[in-house]
Design a protein around this motif. Structure first.
Motif, PDB file in Angstrom:
ATOM      1  N   ASN A 134       0.831  -1.199   0.000  1.00  0.00           N
ATOM      2  CA  ASN A 134       0.000   0.000   0.000  1.00  0.00           C
ATOM      3  C   ASN A 134       0.864   1.246   0.000  1.00  0.00           C
ATOM      4  O   ASN A 134       1.990   1.235   0.484  1.00  0.00           O
ATOM      5  CB  ASN A 134      -0.925  -0.002   1.221  1.00  0.00           C
ATOM      6  CG  ASN A 134      -1.979  -1.087   1.127  1.00  0.00           C
ATOM      7  OD1 ASN A 134      -2.553  -1.319   0.078  1.00  0.00           O
ATOM      8  ND2 ASN A 134      -2.212  -1.794   2.223  1.00  0.00           N
ATOM      9  N   MET A 136       1.163   4.826   1.585  1.00  0.00           N
ATOM     10  CA  MET A 136       0.662   5.572   2.751  1.00  0.00           C
ATOM     11  C   MET A 136       1.484   6.843   2.939  1.00  0.00           C
ATOM     12  O   MET A 136       2.708   6.787   2.960  1.00  0.00           O
ATOM     13  CB  MET A 136       0.804   4.746   4.033  1.00  0.00           C
ATOM     14  CG  MET A 136       0.218   3.376   3.999  1.00  0.00           C
ATOM     15  SD  MET A 136      -1.481   3.448   4.529  1.00  0.00           S
ATOM     16  CE  MET A 136      -2.011   1.824   4.092  1.00  0.00           C
ATOM     17  N   HIS A 139       1.234   6.968   8.887  1.00  0.00           N
ATOM     18  CA  HIS A 139       0.758   5.701   9.452  1.00  0.00           C
ATOM     19  C   HIS A 139      -0.716   5.732   9.848  1.00  0.00           C
ATOM     20  O   HIS A 139      -1.353   4.697   9.953  1.00  0.00           O
ATOM     21  CB  HIS A 139       1.636   5.273  10.638  1.00  0.00           C
ATOM     22  CG  HIS A 139       1.483   6.118  11.852  1.00  0.00           C
ATOM     23  ND1 HIS A 139       2.129   7.316  12.000  1.00  0.00           N
ATOM     24  CD2 HIS A 139       0.759   5.944  12.971  1.00  0.00           C
ATOM     25  CE1 HIS A 139       1.806   7.846  13.165  1.00  0.00           C
ATOM     26  NE2 HIS A 139       0.982   7.029  13.771  1.00  0.00           N
ATOM     27  N   SER A 141      -3.018   6.605   8.003  1.00  0.00           N
ATOM     28  CA  SER A 141      -3.793   6.253   6.814  1.00  0.00           C
ATOM     29  C   SER A 141      -4.070   4.760   6.719  1.00  0.00           C
ATOM     30  O   SER A 141      -4.928   4.332   5.954  1.00  0.00           O
ATOM     31  CB  SER A 141      -3.037   6.679   5.547  1.00  0.00           C
ATOM     32  OG  SER A 141      -2.733   8.040   5.571  1.00  0.00           O
ATOM     33  N   ALA A 142      -3.317   3.967   7.461  1.00  0.00           N
ATOM     34  CA  ALA A 142      -3.483   2.508   7.394  1.00  0.00           C
ATOM     35  C   ALA A 142      -4.851   2.114   7.942  1.00  0.00           C
ATOM     36  O   ALA A 142      -5.272   2.607   8.987  1.00  0.00           O
ATOM     37  CB  ALA A 142      -2.374   1.812   8.181  1.00  0.00           C
ATOM     38  N   ASP A 181       2.322  -1.868   4.928  1.00  0.00           N
ATOM     39  CA  ASP A 181       1.734  -0.563   5.203  1.00  0.00           C
ATOM     40  C   ASP A 181       2.762   0.452   5.691  1.00  0.00           C
ATOM     41  O   ASP A 181       2.419   1.422   6.347  1.00  0.00           O
ATOM     42  CB  ASP A 181       0.601  -0.679   6.228  1.00  0.00           C
ATOM     43  CG  ASP A 181      -0.694  -1.201   5.626  1.00  0.00           C
ATOM     44  OD1 ASP A 181      -0.818  -1.192   4.390  1.00  0.00           O
ATOM     45  OD2 ASP A 181      -1.585  -1.609   6.393  1.00  0.00           O
ATOM     46  N   ILE A 183       4.949   3.630   5.564  1.00  0.00           N
ATOM     47  CA  ILE A 183       4.684   4.898   4.878  1.00  0.00           C
ATOM     48  C   ILE A 183       5.676   5.080   3.728  1.00  0.00           C
ATOM     49  O   ILE A 183       6.782   4.523   3.744  1.00  0.00           O
ATOM     50  CB  ILE A 183       4.748   6.115   5.851  1.00  0.00           C
ATOM     51  CG1 ILE A 183       6.140   6.250   6.490  1.00  0.00           C
ATOM     52  CG2 ILE A 183       3.648   6.024   6.893  1.00  0.00           C
ATOM     53  CD1 ILE A 183       6.361   7.557   7.224  1.00  0.00           C
TER      54      ILE A 183
END
Length: 189
Positions: A134, A136, A139, A141-142, A181, A183
């Protein structure tokens, strides 16, 4: 003038050396080894309602208490073992979580029988058994859960697993590298 190099890490790990080491060396690295997958199954289930650092600080105690995360040995734990573990101040003394670890060990072995390994089962939910990476910005945003963690969790719940709801499942996926995940710009990405 010498340019200063700034190290970028995900904000969730803060500056605690244990957390930083876990972030840099383990979190998001794909795990296909059943023993390690079982370790994280026990640890993530123990985390339910608590912070991950609380469990991480007790990890070695869990290793000792739960037979070095040998699922075959844990599956044979008895009520006497549960009572013994309830007296172990080195782990989280929650009867339901301890009993869940034993229950989950038995079901873990069933999945190994059915799929050849737990790894084949859990990674089989992912396209080509490859991690989801992902993007990001920070963090926060996870997600706490996804449709995929919902699906895996529902399947495992149907099989009888305890303390493995969708949020715990997603944390397990992050810990074992099924999803990355970190960033954008993080040194561990």
């Amino acid at each position: 003038m010498k340019e200063e190099h700034v190290v970028v890490r995900c904000g969730w790990c803060g500056t605690d050396p244990l957390y930083v080491k876990y972030h840099d060396e383990e979190w998001r690295k794909p795990v296909y080894d059943d023993k390690i997958l079982f370790e994280f199954l026990v640890l993530e289930s123990a985390q339910a309602g608590l912070s991950w650092i609380t469990v991480l600080r007790k990890r070695e105690n869990y290793r000792n208490a739960f037979a070095s995360f040998d699922a075959k040995k844990v599956a044979k734990f008895t009520q006497t073992d549960v009572e013994h573990l309830m007296q172990d101040s080195g782990i989280i003394r929650n009867r339901q979580k301890i009993e869940a670890a034993i229950n989950n060990a038995r079901l873990f072995l069933d999945i190994q029988q059915e799929y050849g390994s737990f790894s084949n089962f859990i990674w089989g939910f992912l396209p080509d058994k490859k991690p989801i990476v992902n993007s990001m910005k920070d963090h926060k945003s996870a997600p706490a859960r996804t449709e995929l963690s919902d699906r895996i969790s529902a399947d495992m719940k149907k099989r009888g697993f305890k303390f493995f709801g969708t949020t715990i499942c997603y944390a397990h996926m992050q810990a074992t590298g099924m999803v990355n995940d970190h960033i954008d710009g993080c040194l561990a990405k």
